[in-house]
Design an enzyme around this catalytic site. Structure first.
Site, short mmCIF file in Angstrom:
data_model
loop_
_atom_site.label_atom_id
_atom_site.label_comp_id
_atom_site.label_asym_id
_atom_site.label_seq_id
_atom_site.Cartn_x
_atom_site.Cartn_y
_atom_site.Cartn_z
N GLY A 30 -3.31 -2.49 -1.96
CA GLY A 30 -2.93 -2.43 -3.38
C GLY A 30 -3.47 -1.18 -4.03
O GLY A 30 -3.96 -0.28 -3.35
N ASN A 31 -3.36 -1.12 -5.33
CA ASN A 31 -3.94 -0.01 -6.08
C ASN A 31 -4.54 -0.53 -7.37
O ASN A 31 -4.42 -1.71 -7.68
CB ASN A 31 -2.89 1.09 -6.33
CG ASN A 31 -1.72 0.57 -7.15
OD1 ASN A 31 -1.87 0.22 -8.31
ND2 ASN A 31 -0.54 0.51 -6.52
N ARG A 32 -5.19 0.33 -8.12
CA ARG A 32 -5.98 -0.12 -9.28
C ARG A 32 -5.18 -0.19 -10.58
O ARG A 32 -5.74 -0.36 -11.65
CB ARG A 32 -7.19 0.81 -9.48
CG ARG A 32 -8.17 0.77 -8.33
CD ARG A 32 -9.42 1.57 -8.65
NE ARG A 32 -10.28 1.67 -7.48
CZ ARG A 32 -11.10 0.72 -7.07
NH1 ARG A 32 -11.18 -0.42 -7.74
NH2 ARG A 32 -11.83 0.89 -6.00
#
Ligand code: CTP
Length: 355
Positions: A164-166
């Site tokens: 995922g990413n932030r």
């Protein structure tokens, strides 16, 4: 939720001063429908009933939703009262064009409930909606269908793990709130768990593939598509069907590209449709913004520097450069994500008006 009795009179309640009690307790006062008579009484301070007395006594923001026949709405007396109330800070929603009482058609129809709710949420301090909005809605997106994506997609590795990413989705959700506030019919395709802005149709997704199919199912009807989501660029080729265990040793993860949703949108774009892309840049976002405009073929690109704390993922503020195919280049912020959303939609409106 506690229910409240409907109040209709200044005189027949238990307390001696119901208008001041109601006025002080309110966070927001909404008058829907606001008749020509109500607008006149409020504009001139004629406090001869409970509603107008409460409006004069309150210090809460006031949202007025006029509804009347077109001829009445157009009358200079009504227009003068509306202008006066607007100058004093009242927020106006509508009236819309459409069917009126008695089968007539024209301007004067009460705004749709979803638009009224969205305007109220914008006026109130809605952190999830992207911040406080102390202004009357400019309904310059009235009747437009706006499709917005938000959040960071998650690409599964096994049933309990993902890449995922932030991204928090706050910028996309603020865009959805702002578009609804300005009268658009908004569909938000979001990979974020953030609360849905009021008055917005929401479709929750997880992966880039889910986001692609949701976006493509809505995009043909959209006048404007804003790809604010941080879509994963890569995903594992193999997704384990059961949890990977440490005892099984290190898995070898092979990645493949995800579908490029923005590229697909640009290819399918119909005449007049506006496609907005985002660019998450590392350092000065300006060169990347112009480059992304050229490589993607989007109409507008919004780029930010995700290496800086106040403009990076998950921040409550943002600073962007907005560039358009019509030659605009505008630096916005650092400011709230709602203010950035406002500037992005201003750029969309400006780009639509270029012949
Ligand atoms: N985007 C998309 N589909 C993808 C990846 C990105 O539609 N599979 C969209 C994003 O929503 C955004 C734009 O493409 O509007 C650019 O995303 P960004 O992550 O900044 O850029 P990348 O395309 O990933 O390019 P790079 O990694 O080289 O910066």
């Amino acid at each position: 939720m506690a229910s409240e009795a409907a109040r209709t009179s200044l005189w027949d309640g238990p307390e001696p001063s119901p208008h001041t009690t109601l006025a002080r307790a309110a966070d927001l006062v909404v008058v829907a429908p606001a008749t020509a008579r109500l607008l006149a009484a409020y504009a001139t301070g004629l406090a001869d009933d409970l509603l107008v007395a409460t409006l004069l006594a309150t210090r809460a923001p006031v949202v007025l939703c006029p509804a009347m026949h077109s001829e009445m709405w157009d009358h200079p007396a009504v227009q003068a009262n509306v202008a006066t109330l607007g100058e004093r800070g009242a927020h106006l929603v509508g009236p819309d064009e459409g069917t009126l009482a008695g089968g007539d058609v024209g301007r004067g129809r009460l705004a749709e409930p979803a638009a009224i709710v969205a305007a109220c949420a914008g006026v109130l301090d809605g952190a999830e909606a992207g911040g406080h909005v102390d202004r009357a809605p400019v309904r310059d997106l009235d009747g437009l269908a706006v499709l917005i994506t938000a959040g960071g997609t998650r690409e599964p590795l096994d049933p309990v793990r993902f890449l995922g990413n932030r991204s928090s989705g706050k910028q996309g959700h603020a865009l959805a709130a702002e578009a609804a506030f300005r009268g658009a019919r908004v569909t938000l395709v979001t990979a974020s768990a953030a609360a849905a802005p009021p008055g917005v149709e929401v479709q929750r997704v997880d992966t880039a593939a889910e986001m692609e199919s949701a976006v493509l199912s809505h995009s043909d009807r959209a006048d404007v598509v804003v790809m604010a989501a941080a879509v994963a660029d890569f995903r594992p080729v193999q997704v384990a069907t059961t949890k990977l265990h440490r005892r099984e040793g290190l898995p070898e993860v092979v990645l493949e590209p995800t579908p490029d949703i923005l590229a697909g949108l640009v290819t399918r774009r119909r005449p007049g449709q506006i496609v907005v892309g985002f660019a998450a840049e590392w350092g000065d976002p300006r060169p990347g913004a112009r480059a992304k405009l050229a490589t993607t073929g989007a109409d507008v690109v919004v780029a930010n520097d995700v290496s800086a704390p106040e403009t990076g993922f998950d921040a409550d503020t943002n600073a962007v450069v907005i560039v358009s195919a019509s030659g605009m280049e505008l630096n916005v912020g650092p400011s709230t994500k709602r203010d950035v959303a406002r500037a992005v939609l201003d750029a969309v409106v400006a780009h639509r008006s270029v012949p």
